[in-house]
Design a protein around this motif. Structure first.
Motif, PDB file in Angstrom:
ATOM      1  N   ARG A 131       7.752  -3.193   3.668  1.00 13.99           N
ATOM      2  CA  ARG A 131       9.200  -2.987   3.590  1.00 13.99           C
ATOM      3  C   ARG A 131       9.921  -4.322   3.713  1.00 13.99           C
ATOM      4  O   ARG A 131       9.505  -5.193   4.459  1.00 13.99           O
ATOM      5  CB  ARG A 131       9.648  -2.051   4.714  1.00 13.99           C
ATOM      6  CG  ARG A 131      10.285  -0.769   4.200  1.00 13.99           C
ATOM      7  CD  ARG A 131      10.560   0.194   5.313  1.00 13.99           C
ATOM      8  NE  ARG A 131      11.507  -0.322   6.296  1.00 13.99           N
ATOM      9  CZ  ARG A 131      11.834   0.341   7.406  1.00 13.99           C
ATOM     10  NH1 ARG A 131      11.284   1.510   7.661  1.00 13.99           N
ATOM     11  NH2 ARG A 131      12.693  -0.161   8.260  1.00 13.99           N
TER      12      ARG A 131
ATOM     13  N   HIS B 264       4.879   2.484  -0.641  1.00 18.48           N
ATOM     14  CA  HIS B 264       5.114   2.228   0.782  1.00 18.48           C
ATOM     15  C   HIS B 264       4.155   3.047   1.636  1.00 18.48           C
ATOM     16  O   HIS B 264       4.041   2.800   2.850  1.00 18.48           O
ATOM     17  CB  HIS B 264       6.569   2.574   1.159  1.00 18.48           C
ATOM     18  CG  HIS B 264       6.805   4.037   1.363  1.00 18.48           C
ATOM     19  ND1 HIS B 264       7.004   4.913   0.312  1.00 18.48           N
ATOM     20  CD2 HIS B 264       6.862   4.806   2.500  1.00 18.48           C
ATOM     21  CE1 HIS B 264       7.186   6.130   0.785  1.00 18.48           C
ATOM     22  NE2 HIS B 264       7.103   6.099   2.095  1.00 18.48           N
TER      23      HIS B 264
ATOM     24  N   ASP C 231       4.824   2.170   7.453  1.00 22.47           N
ATOM     25  CA  ASP C 231       5.285   1.762   6.128  1.00 22.47           C
ATOM     26  C   ASP C 231       4.680   0.421   5.741  1.00 22.47           C
ATOM     27  O   ASP C 231       4.542  -0.480   6.569  1.00 22.47           O
ATOM     28  CB  ASP C 231       6.808   1.657   6.092  1.00 22.47           C
ATOM     29  CG  ASP C 231       7.474   3.016   6.160  1.00 22.47           C
ATOM     30  OD1 ASP C 231       6.776   4.019   5.944  1.00 22.47           O
ATOM     31  OD2 ASP C 231       8.675   3.067   6.445  1.00 22.47           O
TER      32      ASP C 231
ATOM     33  N   HIS D 147      11.847   0.845   0.213  1.00 21.95           N
ATOM     34  CA  HIS D 147      11.348  -0.534   0.256  1.00 21.95           C
ATOM     35  C   HIS D 147      12.453  -1.547   0.535  1.00 21.95           C
ATOM     36  O   HIS D 147      12.255  -2.492   1.300  1.00 21.95           O
ATOM     37  CB  HIS D 147      10.650  -0.865  -1.066  1.00 21.95           C
ATOM     38  CG  HIS D 147      10.101  -2.251  -1.129  1.00 21.95           C
ATOM     39  ND1 HIS D 147       9.091  -2.684  -0.316  1.00 21.95           N
ATOM     40  CD2 HIS D 147      10.435  -3.322  -1.910  1.00 21.95           C
ATOM     41  CE1 HIS D 147       8.813  -3.945  -0.578  1.00 21.95           C
ATOM     42  NE2 HIS D 147       9.619  -4.359  -1.535  1.00 21.95           N
TER      43      HIS D 147
ATOM     44  N   HIS E  18       9.375  -0.452  -6.575  1.00 27.67           N
ATOM     45  CA  HIS E  18       8.512   0.170  -5.573  1.00 27.67           C
ATOM     46  C   HIS E  18       8.727   1.682  -5.540  1.00 27.67           C
ATOM     47  O   HIS E  18       9.860   2.166  -5.587  1.00 27.67           O
ATOM     48  CB  HIS E  18       8.789  -0.426  -4.195  1.00 27.67           C
ATOM     49  CG  HIS E  18       7.964  -1.636  -3.902  1.00 27.67           C
ATOM     50  ND1 HIS E  18       6.968  -1.661  -2.958  1.00 27.67           N
ATOM     51  CD2 HIS E  18       7.953  -2.863  -4.469  1.00 27.67           C
ATOM     52  CE1 HIS E  18       6.405  -2.849  -2.930  1.00 27.67           C
ATOM     53  NE2 HIS E  18       6.989  -3.598  -3.842  1.00 27.67           N
ATOM     54  N   ASP E  19       7.608   2.396  -5.493  1.00 29.97           N
ATOM     55  CA  ASP E  19       7.571   3.860  -5.390  1.00 29.97           C
ATOM     56  C   ASP E  19       8.113   4.581  -6.619  1.00 29.97           C
ATOM     57  O   ASP E  19       8.276   5.804  -6.590  1.00 29.97           O
ATOM     58  CB  ASP E  19       8.325   4.347  -4.148  1.00 29.97           C
ATOM     59  CG  ASP E  19       7.624   3.960  -2.865  1.00 29.97           C
ATOM     60  OD1 ASP E  19       6.446   4.322  -2.706  1.00 29.97           O
ATOM     61  OD2 ASP E  19       8.239   3.277  -2.027  1.00 29.97           O
TER      62      ASP E  19
END
Length: 795
Positions: free
Chosen positions: A275, A193, A272, A261, A46-47
């Motif tokens: 998460r 996110h 967000d 995350h 994630h990200d």
């Protein structure tokens, strides 16, 4: 290798049932591992789609709340600009200032009108977040004109379909009519996110651009320069950044964007997206590994149990000069071949099951045949094959040729090992069932617990009517199926908006953060809140505006305005008033105290709450309806809404649906654990089925002789069943304390939790025992009822 493959084919033809059992076990184990691998890979990435993501950090705030230090992602708009100016290590700094509710957005000509989440950003936004791909337009100087707008691809499709959006005009009339020109359309990956409907320049923000008031709706991010890093020296300099510009004592921390995350140890907020917690990566990875181990144990158990059929062949090979290394390669090669073929089938099945698994997990997983994935799959194949075949290979290749030829069977102590492996398999299966049962119980507990407010048949309608709420309420109440109505900022479900209050404690100014919900006078009655002291808020617009006007005219701080507020019990304790009624907190006067109720999910304990009447922040209607004729009542609400808010789309949700959405993580955990528990139980039963089938074949003569000597059917069945049932009981005894410890630790993560129930443990044991008993008894009954003459002739 050629001989190893021939050996595999020979086993398949000669013993198809046993080969099929081990093959299906390998397939199910590898299938589970592949699906979990995709999920874990997605969670860990994630990200990370942003270039130089390791240089991007979110700015966190540490603030004092009573005697506690609270960490939060809430920030101030001014932090981004001042951090970039004051610290040369920071290459770019940006913030996202979200609108507190979705805003109307439409195209004048085509009549399409939608709701979308508005977000103000500064000019550094796309310098920090370069991973948002521009499907149309480009990131350079997108906000050179304050009337420019960047749409998410989802919003662009709603407004323009397949047409290009660049250069088109869109209108928002949330407050005043504003016309924007589309200069970009960006794709927001599901691994982000950050989520938004559209971005506009901070210069369009109607509020102070660089205010230092901390806001729940503002998140700040920085990007470091090359060779810069967040070290102790940097933290020492920047930690007191807020206090240099204000009289607050808040401290700043920095969280890597890739950690948001899975590694966020502060309270979840509604901004967000998706998460979760790192512990679930460990849980699911461990579950997949256990299932794969069960498949390996199946192969080991059945291979060792069949050793009496193979020892003569092994002895002849050894007499003819076969080396142990060749025998090791032969047996492990057989395991690797099965694993390889099972992997191909598992790969096909995982592709077919992926849409179902995506629905189960709420993710958008997909196969990417990258070198990393292929390499990982090859590692799984080789390790599974080697681990599954290593002990049988070592055991069988160690047998001495003289004793083999002389006795015609192995003299190894195989029985003990077989029993240990079967016990481990059922231990894993029983453990998984206990975990699934406790997940269901905790989820039901959270759904059914008394939250201190009555939300049954409560319909939540976002309106943004503000001052016009009263007339809308009056029209709704004309319908006899609408029992009560109240207005508020939002429904009290995971509401996280906070305000800092400065309390004067004997000359010392203490900052206290409290959640704040703006409500009308009917909120307490509508949700059946219990008033403990004083009175609830009274709706009086004239008095409210008279006080608000004073605020702008007051120059002398000694003369303060007095807006009434109601607090909960937790806030009463935190503020420290022995008698709170009539006490002043800044510009507010406490007029009442309500009993604590949960305004967030049961993941969190009840925090301090302030209820205030602020008509410009009334954006939601809470409508309690009769369970009779719900469809007609909802149609009536829709019609009434369009009379009062025709420029916005109508939408609604039931309160209990909103509450359930807060528990999606637990629901998905429960679903996945249940499915993989069934996988584990299936593999365990395949193993015990194969063991029983092989045991009966090897004891055919014994069974025939016992029957000839007068043994009853139940005696034969008892003889065949007792060992397997003993193994299941031992597995149950081992699994229970392990499951008890693991689930106790998991329940500690909840502010409100159910109790560990003995009956769930017993039920899991009975299910395992019952299914194993049925599997064993079916085959033992067939063996016990066979004609003994046929048994002896067969032998």
């Amino acid at each position: 290798m050629n001989y190893t493959f021939k050996l595999f084919l020979r086993n398949l033809i000669k013993r198809p049932i046993l080969t099929l059992i081990t093959f299906v076990g390998f397939t199910v184990g590898i299938l589970a591992s592949l699906l979990i691998y995709l999920w874990v890979f997605n969670e860990l990435n994630h990200d990370k789609f942003h270039p130089e993501y390791d240089k991007i950090y979110r700015v966190l705030t540490l603030s004092k709340q009573g005697n506690e230090i609270v960490k939060s992602a809430s920030s101030c708009q001014a932090i981004a600009k001042t951090l970039k100016t004051d610290y040369p290590q920071i290459e770019a700094a940006t913030y996202l200032s979200f609108s507190s509710e979705d805003s109307p957005l439409y195209v004048q000509d085509n009549g399409v009108k939608i709701e979308a989440r508005q977000c103000f950003v500064n000019d550094d936004f796309f310098d920090v977040f370069q991973g948002f791909e521009f499907l149309e337009g480009r990131s350079q100087s997108v906000f050179s004109d304050s009337d420019n707008i960047v749409l998410s691809s989802k919003i662009a499709r709603k407004l323009f379909g397949s047409e290009s959006a660049i250069g088109k005009k869109v209108i928002s009339d949330k407050y005043d009519k504003e016309i924007f020109t589309v200069v970009g359309v960006v794709r927001i990956p599901p691994e982000s996110h950050i989520d938004f409907g559209y971005l506009i320049s901070e210069r369009k923000n109607r509020y102070n651009l660089h205010q230092w008031n901390r806001s729940y709706w503002v998140h700040t991010y920085i990007k470091l320069s090359d060779n810069a890093q967040i070290d102790n020296h940097f933290l020492a300099r920047v930690s007191n950044h807020v206090s240099r510009y204000t009289n607050r004592t808040d401290k700043l921390l920095f969280q890597p964007i890739a950690d948001i995350h899975l590694h966020s140890d502060y309270q979840l907020n509604s901004i967000d997206k998706q998460r979760t917690q790192y512990k679930y990566v460990w849980i699911f990875s461990g579950l997949a590994l256990l299932i794969l181990l069960m498949a390996m144990f199946n192969f080991s158990v059945i291979s060792i149990a069949r050793s009496s059929e193979q020892v003569v062949v092994i002895g002849i090979q050894k007499v003819n000069g076969a080396k142990r290394i060749h025998l090791l390669g032969q047996f492990m090669g057989n395991s690797v071949i099965q694993t390889f073929l099972a992997s191909l089938l598992a790969l096909l099945l995982s592709g077919l099951l992926l849409p179902w698994f995506n629905h189960l997990t709420g993710q958008e997983l997909h196969f990417v045949l990258s070198l990393k994935f292929i390499f990982s799959l090859l590692i799984i194949i080789v390790l599974t094959g080697i681990v599954g075949g290593v002990y049988p290979a070592l055991y069988l290749s160690s047998l001495q040729p003289v004793s083999i030829i002389k006795k015609g069977k192995s003299n190894g102590r195989k029985y003990k090992l077989i029993s240990v492996l079967v016990i481990i398999q059922f231990c894993i299966a029983i453990f998984s069932m206990i975990v699934s049962g406790m997940l269901v119980k905790q989820l039901n507990y959270m759904r059914s617990s008394d939250m201190g407010l009555n939300y049954q048949n409560m319909v939540i309608v976002p309106t943004g009517l503000w001052y016009d709420s009263k007339s809308f309420k009056e029209e709704l109440l004309r319908n006899p199926n609408i029992l009560s109505v109240s207005a508020s900022t939002y429904a009290p479900v995971n509401y996280g908006g906070e305000t800092v209050y400065k309390l004067n404690r004997q000359g010392t100014i203490d900052s206290v953060y409290s959640s704040v919900i703006c409500v009308d006078e009917d909120f307490a009655q509508n949700y059946q809140l219990k008033l403990l002291k004083g009175q609830f808020l009274q709706m009086n617009y004239e008095s409210y505006w008279e006080e608000v006007k004073k605020k702008s005219n007051i120059e002398n701080e000694a003369h303060k305005i007095s807006l009434p507020i109601v607090i909960n019990e937790t806030a009463e304790k935190l503020f420290g008033f022995s008698d709170p009624i009539g006490q002043r907190i800044e510009n507010n006067i406490i007029v009442g105290v309500v009993k604590d109720f949960n305004f967030k999910s049961l993941h969190y304990s009840i925090g301090p709450l302030v209820l205030v009447n602020s008509p410009e922040n009334i954006m939601t209607m809470n409508i309690k309806i009769s369970p009779i004729d719900r469809t007609q009542t909802l149609n009536f609400i829709r019609t009434a809404y369009r009379k009062h808010r025709d420029q916005r789309d109508f939408s609604y949700r039931f309160f209990d649906d909103m509450l359930n959405s807060e528990y999606q993580q637990e629901i998905r955990l429960k679903n996945i654990t249940t499915v993989f528990s069934l996988f584990a139980l299936m593999i365990a039963l395949l193993g015990i089925f194969g063991m029983v089938w092989l045991s009966i074949r090897q004891r055919t003569k014994e069974i025939g002789i016992r029957k000839v000597n007068g043994a009853k059917i139940y005696e034969i069945m008892t003889m065949l069943n007792k060992d397997f049932m003993k193994w299941v009981i031992i597995a149950f005894v081992i699994a229970c304390p392990i499951a008890w410890y693991v689930m106790s630790k998991w329940l500690e993560t909840f502010a409100y939790k159910t109790e560990l129930s003995w009956w769930i443990f017993v039920l899991a044991g009975l299910i395992a025992m019952g299914i194993a008993l049925l599997t064993v008894s079916f085959q033992s009954w067939r063996a016990a009822t066979r004609n003994p003459v046929e048994s002896l002739r067969y032998e």
